[in-house]
Design an enzyme around this catalytic site. Structure first.
Site, PDB file in Angstrom:
ATOM      1  N   SER A   1       0.817  -1.222   0.000  1.00 47.58           N
ATOM      2  CA  SER A   1       0.000   0.000   0.000  1.00 47.58           C
ATOM      3  C   SER A   1       0.848   1.267   0.000  1.00 47.58           C
ATOM      4  CB  SER A   1      -0.944   0.006   1.200  1.00 47.58           C
ATOM      5  OG  SER A   1      -0.209   0.061   2.417  1.00 47.58           O
TER       6      SER A   1
ATOM      7  N   HIS B   1       0.963   4.329   7.053  1.00 43.81           N
ATOM      8  CA  HIS B   1       0.506   5.154   5.940  1.00 43.81           C
ATOM      9  C   HIS B   1       0.984   6.593   6.134  1.00 43.81           C
ATOM     10  CE1 HIS B   1      -3.002   2.506   4.225  1.00 43.81           C
ATOM     11  NE2 HIS B   1      -1.793   2.010   3.991  1.00 43.81           N
TER      12      HIS B   1
ATOM     13  N   ASP C   1      -7.622   6.958   3.416  1.00 42.80           N
ATOM     14  CA  ASP C   1      -8.224   5.982   4.319  1.00 42.80           C
ATOM     15  C   ASP C   1      -9.557   6.520   4.833  1.00 42.80           C
ATOM     16  OD1 ASP C   1      -4.921   5.445   5.602  1.00 42.80           O
ATOM     17  OD2 ASP C   1      -5.977   4.320   4.049  1.00 42.80           O
TER      18      ASP C   1
END
Length: 377
Positions: free
Chosen positions: A280, A321, A346
């Site tokens: 990701s 992230h 997100d």
């Protein structure tokens, strides 16, 4: 006696040249010119008094000891870093940049130690030996600290240079001279390569502060020399018990490395290692990479900014992230994150209580065994 008088005059003149360069010309701050300076010194000395070959038969014994103690040294300072913290080194770690940084340093190390050996061998056993060796040590100290000048003239700068550069360099050069005297220049080249080159290669380094660093760097050469001297004195015994001795030397660092590895993944310390299990965050972080995470306290969480790679807990999962938005709700700070490889942000907000820390640096690929094990469960 004529040879000793020559060395005395030669070293005195070279010391004056170095002092003049530091305070007037700054020519030798350039690595290429510094290399040429050393080559000229070696060439002149050989031309005047001949070349002394290193015929030492004790290199293996000494190098094994140096290697073992150097490994322990790096383990020790990185353990201290768990408490004190780590910093990303200032050097570029692309392959070409590392070559550009490392090659001049390697050449200078080799030339310095050959020059040191030539002087030591030409003075060995002479009445004025101590005076010549002291002059030589002064020469190398000035040469090695040439980049620390000029100072701004205040006491703090002088204190910093003394504690972080002058004293460690003095201890190092005294020890190098003693090792050269006992076992030749090949051992000192090996010693310097494995202790001075890593700073140009490793991505993170313990942030011990100038004074602790100075104390450690001043103490380590002395401990190493005592170990080398002990091995040389007990050379006969060393050979009788060679296999047993070497196995112990190798086993101790391995055990300590395993302990540190367990500590790094245990999450009990300020810094710990975390394996990336998805793409990701690709290409910044890839599946199988390991990141060094710095855990944040409440005050440090307030300093999180856009672009930081956040490590946080959400729905019993640890996620890594990037922060793309920050705001406040009812006076409490919140963060919105997004994976670099994801198309959208997100769909949840991150509170300060969710934050674990920030990712500082990655170590590529080495986490793949952890990824495979987790997928087999």
């Amino acid at each position: 006696m004529k040879g000793q008088q020559f060395l005395f005059r030669y070293l005195s003149i070279m010391i004056l040249i170095l002092i003049m360069d530091i305070f007037a010309f700054n020519i030798l701050k350039n690595s290429i010119l510094a290399i040429l300076f050393l080559i000229l010194n070696i060439g002149f000395l050989i031309y005047m008094q001949g070349f002394e070959k290193d015929k030492s038969e004790k290199i293996l014994d000494v190098n094994i000891t140096i290697f073992a103690y150097s490994v322990l040294y790096f383990i020790f300072i990185y353990i201290l870093g768990i408490v004190a913290g780590y910093v990303i080194t200032i050097y570029n770690h692309t392959f070409l940049a590392m070559l550009k940084n490392v090659i001049p340093v390697i050449i200078i190390i080799i030339l310095e130690e050959i020059l040191r050996y030539q002087v030591v061998k030409k003075t060995k056993g002479n009445k004025s030996q101590i005076i010549i060796l002291l002059l030589m040590i002064v020469f190398f100290i000035i040469f090695d600290i040439r980049n620390a000048f000029p100072l701004n003239g205040n006491f703090r700068d002088l204190l910093d240079v003394t504690s972080t550069t002058f004293l460690p360099t003095t201890a190092k050069n005294i020890v190098l001279t003693l090792i050269v005297y006992l076992s030749g220049y090949k051992s000192t080249i090996f010693y310097r390569l494995i202790t001075e080159i890593p700073i140009y290669i490793v991505p993170i380094y313990p942030n011990l502060g100038p004074y602790v660093t100075g104390i450690v760097e001043m103490t380590f050469p002395i401990i190493t020399f005592l170990a080398v001297k002990s091995v040389l004195v007990k050379k006969k015994e060393f050979y009788i018990r060679k296999n047993k001795y070497i196995s112990k030397i190798i086993a101790v660092p391995i055990i300590i490395i395993l302990i540190i590895a367990i500590m790094l993944v245990s999450n009990y310390f300020k810094y710990y290692a975390l394996c990336i299990v998805s793409n990701s965050m690709y290409p910044e972080l890839a599946r199988g990479d390991v990141v060094i995470v710095k855990k944040l306290n409440k005050k440090e969480k307030d300093q999180i900014k856009l672009g930081d790679i956040l490590v946080y807990s959400k729905d019993n999962r640890v996620i890594v992230h990037r922060v793309v938005y920050t705001s406040e709700i009812s006076g409490k700070k919140i963060y919105i994150t997004k994976g670099d490889n994801n198309e959208t942000e997100d769909n949840y907000i991150i509170k300060k209580s969710d934050v674990i820390g920030v990712a500082l640096y990655k170590i590529p690929i080495i986490g793949y065994p952890s990824v495979w094990l987790s997928e087999m469960r």
